[in-house]
Design an enzyme around this catalytic site. Structure first.
Site, PDB file in Angstrom:
ATOM      1  N   ASP A 176      33.502  48.593 -15.943  1.00 35.70           N
ATOM      2  CA  ASP A 176      32.677  49.777 -16.404  1.00 35.70           C
ATOM      3  C   ASP A 176      32.850  49.721 -18.019  1.00 35.70           C
ATOM      4  OD1 ASP A 176      31.793  51.151 -13.841  1.00 35.70           O
ATOM      5  OD2 ASP A 176      34.053  50.819 -13.719  1.00 35.70           O
ATOM      6  N   ASP A 218      36.898  43.502 -17.881  1.00 35.54           N
ATOM      7  CA  ASP A 218      36.729  45.089 -17.312  1.00 35.54           C
ATOM      8  C   ASP A 218      35.190  45.117 -16.738  1.00 35.54           C
ATOM      9  OD1 ASP A 218      37.348  47.803 -16.913  1.00 35.54           O
ATOM     10  OD2 ASP A 218      36.096  48.404 -18.754  1.00 35.54           O
ATOM     11  N   GLU A 250      29.421  53.950 -17.949  1.00 39.27           N
ATOM     12  CA  GLU A 250      30.248  55.274 -18.305  1.00 39.27           C
ATOM     13  C   GLU A 250      29.220  56.325 -18.714  1.00 39.27           C
ATOM     14  OE1 GLU A 250      33.139  55.418 -17.641  1.00 39.27           O
ATOM     15  OE2 GLU A 250      34.149  53.672 -17.760  1.00 39.27           O
ATOM     16  N   SER A 268      39.221  46.087 -12.826  1.00 37.17           N
ATOM     17  CA  SER A 268      38.751  47.396 -12.901  1.00 37.17           C
ATOM     18  C   SER A 268      39.503  48.212 -12.112  1.00 37.17           C
ATOM     19  CB  SER A 268      37.157  47.145 -12.186  1.00 37.17           C
ATOM     20  OG  SER A 268      36.560  48.527 -12.339  1.00 37.17           O
ATOM     21  N   SER A 269      39.623  49.656 -12.769  1.00 38.60           N
ATOM     22  CA  SER A 269      39.931  50.989 -12.389  1.00 38.60           C
ATOM     23  C   SER A 269      39.117  51.482 -11.114  1.00 38.60           C
ATOM     24  CB  SER A 269      39.870  51.946 -13.575  1.00 38.60           C
ATOM     25  OG  SER A 269      41.030  51.650 -14.383  1.00 38.60           O
ATOM     26  N   ASP A 294      36.701  47.877 -22.936  1.00 41.84           N
ATOM     27  CA  ASP A 294      35.992  49.006 -23.667  1.00 41.84           C
ATOM     28  C   ASP A 294      36.617  50.256 -24.091  1.00 41.84           C
ATOM     29  OD1 ASP A 294      35.474  49.590 -20.917  1.00 41.84           O
ATOM     30  OD2 ASP A 294      34.381  51.274 -21.640  1.00 41.84           O
TER      31      ASP A 294
HETATM   32 MG   LIG Z   1      35.778  50.264 -18.869  1.00 48.35          MG
END
Ligand SMILES: [Mg+2]
Length: 232
Positions: free
Chosen positions: A10, A8, A17, A116-117, A175
Site C-alpha cells: 500500500d 511494501d 492509502e 504488507s500490513s 512509504d
Molecule cells: Mg505502505
C-alpha cells in the site's frame, strides 16, 4: 550485497492509502474526531488493522469521556472501513509501479517479495486488480502471519526467511515511517518512497528520520535505480 528487493504494497505498488480518505475524515468528524487527512496518513499509514483500531478506540473514549463498549468500538471501525470499501473500485496502481517491478524482475539472481500490513484477502484482491500479483506470487506475505505488525520487524524477518535470504542482504521499499522503522529493526536496508497519492510535503523527511537510506519520489527514478542494484 543486495540479494532481494522487498516491496511494501500500500502506497508503494498500489495507491490505496488515498482511496476513500476524504470520506473517512468526514466520517470521523461526524463522530467528534479532529483528525485530518495529514494526521491520518502521518500517524497510521503502514499499521496493521488491530493497532489502528486500538488507537481509534482510545481517541473515541477520550471524546466520549467514558469507556466505549466493544459494540460501539466495532461499529465505529466498521463504519470507517465501509467508507473505504465504497471507493475501492477507484483503486489504481501507484503511477509507474509496474516499471519498477519489471526492472527488478529483469535482474539475475535478485529475489522479490511483497511484505504488507494488509490482510491477505485484501492483498490478493488489490495486487490482482492492479495487474501486479503474477510478478510476485507466491512471495506475497501479510503481517497476519506474524505476532506483531509494523513497526515491529516481524513481517520483514518472516519474508526473508520464506525467500531464504539473509535480512542483511535485503532492500526494502517503503512509504510509511512505521514500515521504514520495521525494516531497520529487521537489519535490512530501506529506501523511502513518496510517489503515492497520499504523500504530502515533508513526507520524505519523515522517512529519512525513520532511517531510510534514500528517498525516491517516483517509480521512473526508482526503476532506474533498482535496475542497477546488482552493480552497487
Ligand atoms: Mg505502505
Amino acid at each position: 550485497m543486495v540479494k532481494a528487493i522487498i516491496f511494501d504494497c500500500d502506497g508503494v505498488l498500489v495507491d490505496s492509502e488515498i482511496v476513500g480518505l476524504d470520506d473517512v475524515v468526514v466520517y470521523l468528524a461526524e463522530h467528534g474526531f479532529e483528525w485530518d487527512a495529514k494526521h491520518l496518513i502521518s500517524t497510521f499509514t503502514g499499521m496493521r488493522d488491530d493497532v489502528f483500531s486500538a488507537a481509534l478506540r482510545a481517541e473515541y473514549e477520550r471524546i466520549l469521556g467514558r469507556p466505549a463498549s466493544d459494540a460501539e468500538a466495532h461499529a465505529l471501525f466498521e463504519g470507517l472501513v465501509d467508507k473505504r470499501r465504497a471507493k475501492r473500485d477507484t483503486l489504481q496502481p501507484v503511477p509507474g509501479a509496474e516499471k519498477s517491478v519489471r526492472a527488478v524482475k529483469a535482474l539475475d539472481g535478485i529475489r522479490t517479495a511483497v511484505a504488507s500490513s494488509s490482510r491477505m484477502v485484501y492483498l490478493d484482491r488489490k495486487l490482482k486488480h492492479c495487474g501486479l500479483w503474477d510478478y510476485f506470487a507466491p512471495d506475497v506475505y501479510s503481517a497476519e502471519a506474524v505476532a506483531h505488525g509494523k513497526p515491529a520487524p516481524d513481517i520483514f524477518l518472516y519474508t526473508a526467511e520464506r525467500i531464504g535470504i539473509d535480512p542483511a542482504d535485503c532492500l526494502v521499499i517503503e512509504d510509511a515511517h512505521h514500515g521504514v522503522a520495521a525494516a531497520k529493526a529487521a537489519g535490512m536496508a530501506v529506501w523511502g518512497f513518496t510517489g503515492g497519492g497520499h504523500c504530502f510535503e515533508g513526507h520524505g523527511e519523515t522517512l529519512s528520520e525513520a532511517g531510510a537510506a534514500r528517498v525516491v519520489e517516483h517509480h521512473d527514478v526508482l526503476a532506474a535505480m533498482l535496475g542497477q542494484i546488482d552493480r552497487q
